[in-house]
Design a protein around this motif. Sequence first.
Motif, PDB file in Angstrom:
ATOM      1  N   VAL A  33       0.720  -1.282   0.094  1.00 36.20           N
ATOM      2  CA  VAL A  33       0.394   0.014   0.310  1.00 36.20           C
ATOM      3  C   VAL A  33       0.991   1.431  -0.202  1.00 36.20           C
ATOM      4  O   VAL A  33       0.178   2.087  -0.400  1.00 36.20           O
ATOM      5  CB  VAL A  33      -0.814  -0.544   1.388  1.00 36.20           C
ATOM      6  CG1 VAL A  33      -0.366   0.640   2.650  1.00 36.20           C
ATOM      7  CG2 VAL A  33      -1.743   1.125   1.111  1.00 36.20           C
ATOM      8  N   GLY A  34       1.575   1.018   0.487  1.00 37.41           N
ATOM      9  CA  GLY A  34       2.832   2.758   0.799  1.00 37.41           C
ATOM     10  C   GLY A  34       3.333   3.083  -1.187  1.00 37.41           C
ATOM     11  O   GLY A  34       3.112   3.515  -1.340  1.00 37.41           O
ATOM     12  N   GLU A  35       3.543   1.646  -1.503  1.00 37.09           N
ATOM     13  CA  GLU A  35       4.520   1.277  -2.825  1.00 37.09           C
ATOM     14  C   GLU A  35       2.969   2.510  -3.916  1.00 37.09           C
ATOM     15  O   GLU A  35       3.019   3.338  -5.148  1.00 37.09           O
ATOM     16  CB  GLU A  35       4.378   0.435  -3.640  1.00 37.09           C
ATOM     17  CG  GLU A  35       5.946  -0.240  -3.398  1.00 37.09           C
ATOM     18  CD  GLU A  35       7.056   1.320  -3.278  1.00 37.09           C
ATOM     19  OE1 GLU A  35       6.602   1.786  -4.920  1.00 37.09           O
ATOM     20  OE2 GLU A  35       7.947   0.953  -2.470  1.00 37.09           O
ATOM     21  N   ILE A  36       1.546   2.091  -3.328  1.00 37.05           N
ATOM     22  CA  ILE A  36       0.764   2.353  -4.181  1.00 37.05           C
ATOM     23  C   ILE A  36      -0.077   3.779  -4.317  1.00 37.05           C
ATOM     24  O   ILE A  36       0.100   4.224  -5.273  1.00 37.05           O
ATOM     25  CB  ILE A  36      -1.074   1.735  -3.830  1.00 37.05           C
ATOM     26  CG1 ILE A  36      -0.366   0.023  -4.040  1.00 37.05           C
ATOM     27  CG2 ILE A  36      -1.590   1.937  -4.443  1.00 37.05           C
ATOM     28  CD1 ILE A  36      -1.849  -1.012  -3.667  1.00 37.05           C
ATOM     29  N   LYS A  37       0.196   3.905  -2.571  1.00 34.57           N
ATOM     30  CA  LYS A  37       0.579   5.449  -2.393  1.00 34.57           C
ATOM     31  C   LYS A  37       1.249   6.043  -3.077  1.00 34.57           C
ATOM     32  O   LYS A  37       1.227   7.453  -3.602  1.00 34.57           O
ATOM     33  CB  LYS A  37       0.390   5.492  -0.621  1.00 34.57           C
ATOM     34  CG  LYS A  37      -0.566   5.622   0.220  1.00 34.57           C
ATOM     35  CD  LYS A  37      -0.558   5.499   1.188  1.00 34.57           C
ATOM     36  CE  LYS A  37      -1.416   5.718   2.281  1.00 34.57           C
ATOM     37  NZ  LYS A  37      -0.910   5.443   3.639  1.00 34.57           N
ATOM     38  N   ALA A  38       2.715   5.328  -3.193  1.00 37.17           N
ATOM     39  CA  ALA A  38       4.206   6.335  -3.888  1.00 37.17           C
ATOM     40  C   ALA A  38       3.555   6.681  -5.132  1.00 37.17           C
ATOM     41  O   ALA A  38       3.640   8.011  -6.244  1.00 37.17           O
ATOM     42  CB  ALA A  38       5.410   5.891  -3.708  1.00 37.17           C
ATOM     43  N   LEU A  39       2.831   5.699  -5.987  1.00 42.49           N
ATOM     44  CA  LEU A  39       2.584   5.738  -7.186  1.00 42.49           C
ATOM     45  C   LEU A  39       1.135   6.437  -7.934  1.00 42.49           C
ATOM     46  O   LEU A  39       2.128   8.295  -8.934  1.00 42.49           O
ATOM     47  CB  LEU A  39       2.034   4.298  -7.903  1.00 42.49           C
ATOM     48  CG  LEU A  39       3.262   3.283  -7.828  1.00 42.49           C
ATOM     49  CD1 LEU A  39       2.956   1.632  -8.475  1.00 42.49           C
ATOM     50  CD2 LEU A  39       3.986   3.919  -9.055  1.00 42.49           C
ATOM     51  N   ALA A  40       1.128   6.853  -7.055  1.00 44.61           N
ATOM     52  CA  ALA A  40      -0.555   7.990  -7.523  1.00 44.61           C
ATOM     53  C   ALA A  40      -0.047   9.262  -7.180  1.00 44.61           C
ATOM     54  O   ALA A  40      -1.144  10.314  -7.419  1.00 44.61           O
ATOM     55  CB  ALA A  40      -1.751   7.451  -6.090  1.00 44.61           C
ATOM     56  N   PHE A  41       0.416   8.822  -5.979  1.00 45.63           N
ATOM     57  CA  PHE A  41       0.823  10.655  -5.362  1.00 45.63           C
ATOM     58  C   PHE A  41       1.567  10.924  -6.633  1.00 45.63           C
ATOM     59  O   PHE A  41       1.892  12.310  -6.867  1.00 45.63           O
ATOM     60  CB  PHE A  41       2.178  10.453  -3.787  1.00 45.63           C
ATOM     61  CG  PHE A  41       0.907  10.039  -2.724  1.00 45.63           C
ATOM     62  CD1 PHE A  41      -0.952  10.380  -2.758  1.00 45.63           C
ATOM     63  CD2 PHE A  41       2.157   9.788  -1.893  1.00 45.63           C
ATOM     64  CE1 PHE A  41      -1.023   9.876  -1.887  1.00 45.63           C
ATOM     65  CE2 PHE A  41       1.143   9.638  -0.613  1.00 45.63           C
ATOM     66  CZ  PHE A  41      -0.644   9.988  -0.742  1.00 45.63           C
ATOM     67  N   GLY A  42       2.254   9.732  -7.183  1.00 46.60           N
ATOM     68  CA  GLY A  42       4.017  10.871  -8.249  1.00 46.60           C
ATOM     69  C   GLY A  42       2.730  11.077  -9.355  1.00 46.60           C
ATOM     70  O   GLY A  42       3.288  12.179  -9.975  1.00 46.60           O
ATOM     71  N   PHE A  43       1.846   9.724  -9.586  1.00 41.91           N
ATOM     72  CA  PHE A  43       0.844  10.590 -10.740  1.00 41.91           C
ATOM     73  C   PHE A  43      -0.050  12.201 -10.541  1.00 41.91           C
ATOM     74  O   PHE A  43       0.403  12.642 -11.657  1.00 41.91           O
ATOM     75  CB  PHE A  43      -0.393   9.429 -11.040  1.00 41.91           C
ATOM     76  CG  PHE A  43      -1.453  10.021 -12.316  1.00 41.91           C
ATOM     77  CD1 PHE A  43      -1.266   9.676 -12.882  1.00 41.91           C
ATOM     78  CD2 PHE A  43      -2.347  10.608 -11.219  1.00 41.91           C
ATOM     79  CE1 PHE A  43      -1.777   9.850 -14.291  1.00 41.91           C
ATOM     80  CE2 PHE A  43      -3.657  10.269 -12.429  1.00 41.91           C
ATOM     81  CZ  PHE A  43      -3.033  10.135 -13.991  1.00 41.91           C
ATOM     82  N   LEU A  44      -0.460  12.073  -9.792  1.00 39.77           N
ATOM     83  CA  LEU A  44      -1.006  13.462  -9.089  1.00 39.77           C
ATOM     84  C   LEU A  44       0.205  14.787  -9.967  1.00 39.77           C
ATOM     85  O   LEU A  44      -0.289  15.343  -9.790  1.00 39.77           O
ATOM     86  CB  LEU A  44      -1.225  13.387  -7.434  1.00 39.77           C
ATOM     87  CG  LEU A  44      -2.345  12.679  -7.624  1.00 39.77           C
ATOM     88  CD1 LEU A  44      -3.170  12.652  -6.164  1.00 39.77           C
ATOM     89  CD2 LEU A  44      -4.038  12.709  -8.004  1.00 39.77           C
ATOM     90  N   ALA A  45       1.579  14.693  -8.303  1.00 40.34           N
ATOM     91  CA  ALA A  45       2.223  15.539  -9.114  1.00 40.34           C
ATOM     92  C   ALA A  45       2.556  15.644 -10.070  1.00 40.34           C
ATOM     93  O   ALA A  45       2.601  17.073 -10.631  1.00 40.34           O
ATOM     94  CB  ALA A  45       3.340  14.885  -7.977  1.00 40.34           C
ATOM     95  N   GLY A  46       2.480  14.568 -11.231  1.00 39.18           N
ATOM     96  CA  GLY A  46       3.058  14.993 -12.275  1.00 39.18           C
ATOM     97  C   GLY A  46       1.913  15.893 -13.087  1.00 39.18           C
ATOM     98  O   GLY A  46       2.220  16.613 -14.321  1.00 39.18           O
ATOM     99  N   VAL A  47       0.522  15.269 -13.294  1.00 43.63           N
ATOM    100  CA  VAL A  47      -0.746  15.370 -13.654  1.00 43.63           C
ATOM    101  C   VAL A  47      -0.844  17.575 -13.420  1.00 43.63           C
ATOM    102  O   VAL A  47      -0.906  18.339 -14.323  1.00 43.63           O
ATOM    103  CB  VAL A  47      -2.099  14.897 -13.922  1.00 43.63           C
ATOM    104  CG1 VAL A  47      -2.927  15.633 -14.010  1.00 43.63           C
ATOM    105  CG2 VAL A  47      -1.371  13.863 -14.438  1.00 43.63           C
TER     106      VAL A  47
END
Length: 258
Positions: A193-207
Amino acid sequence: MHESPVLGGVRNVGSAYALALDVVRLLFTRRPQWRETLEQFWFVASVSILPAALVAIPFGAVIALQLGTLTVQIGAQSFTGAASVLAVIQQASPIVTCLAIAGAGGAAISADLGARTIREEVDAMKVLGIDPVERLVVPRVVAAMGVAALLNGLVSVVGVTGGYVFNVVVQGGSPGAYLSSFTALAQISDLAVGEIKALAFGFLAGVVAAHCGLNPTPGPKGVGDAVNKAVVVTFLLLFFVNFVITALYLQIIPAKGA
């Protein structure tokens, strides 16, 4: 005629949502821009890795000190390491990772795209039939997600190590008890779940960074305002999405020993 703040906010949210959908669609329908993606990956990693590592140390230390004091009060010193690892892996690591990516990498992405926009490079690409979202945005979003996933692991290690050092050195805890209790509460799904959060946060930050960079007000001041807006909006979304993912995870995955 000036647009009202409410309508302007709704329009910005809608355009950002549309950009996110375009990015997802292009990820699965078009051939990746490997060279641009790798260049952006290296760039985002180079500006984010040091701030993330430096911020992870006090994060892990504060968590260990607070939990160490609490466990002493309730007579559960042997669970200090387990609670610290759980807090770092589930919460601190993804948040620190996104803060570093949004504050360093996202700001740089927004400034780069904003400069291209006010120089009319983006309009020139559209005239030539080149999709700026496919050519510029998607590689940066993919790079932000990849760096976030890797940095999350680094921050977890640094945070846990910092918590260990401060618990043992400052609070006089037992090294053996701290290390032996690692698996008492944490489980593999916590790391997932930590990695899923990181991927989601990275997607949001990039967009968010790309959206602000592609829609600045005219002039250099507009680029600076776009960078500030990207960082602030990303931070707000970060904590909201973190709450949603954490709530869903705790409802779906039972705690270890429960």
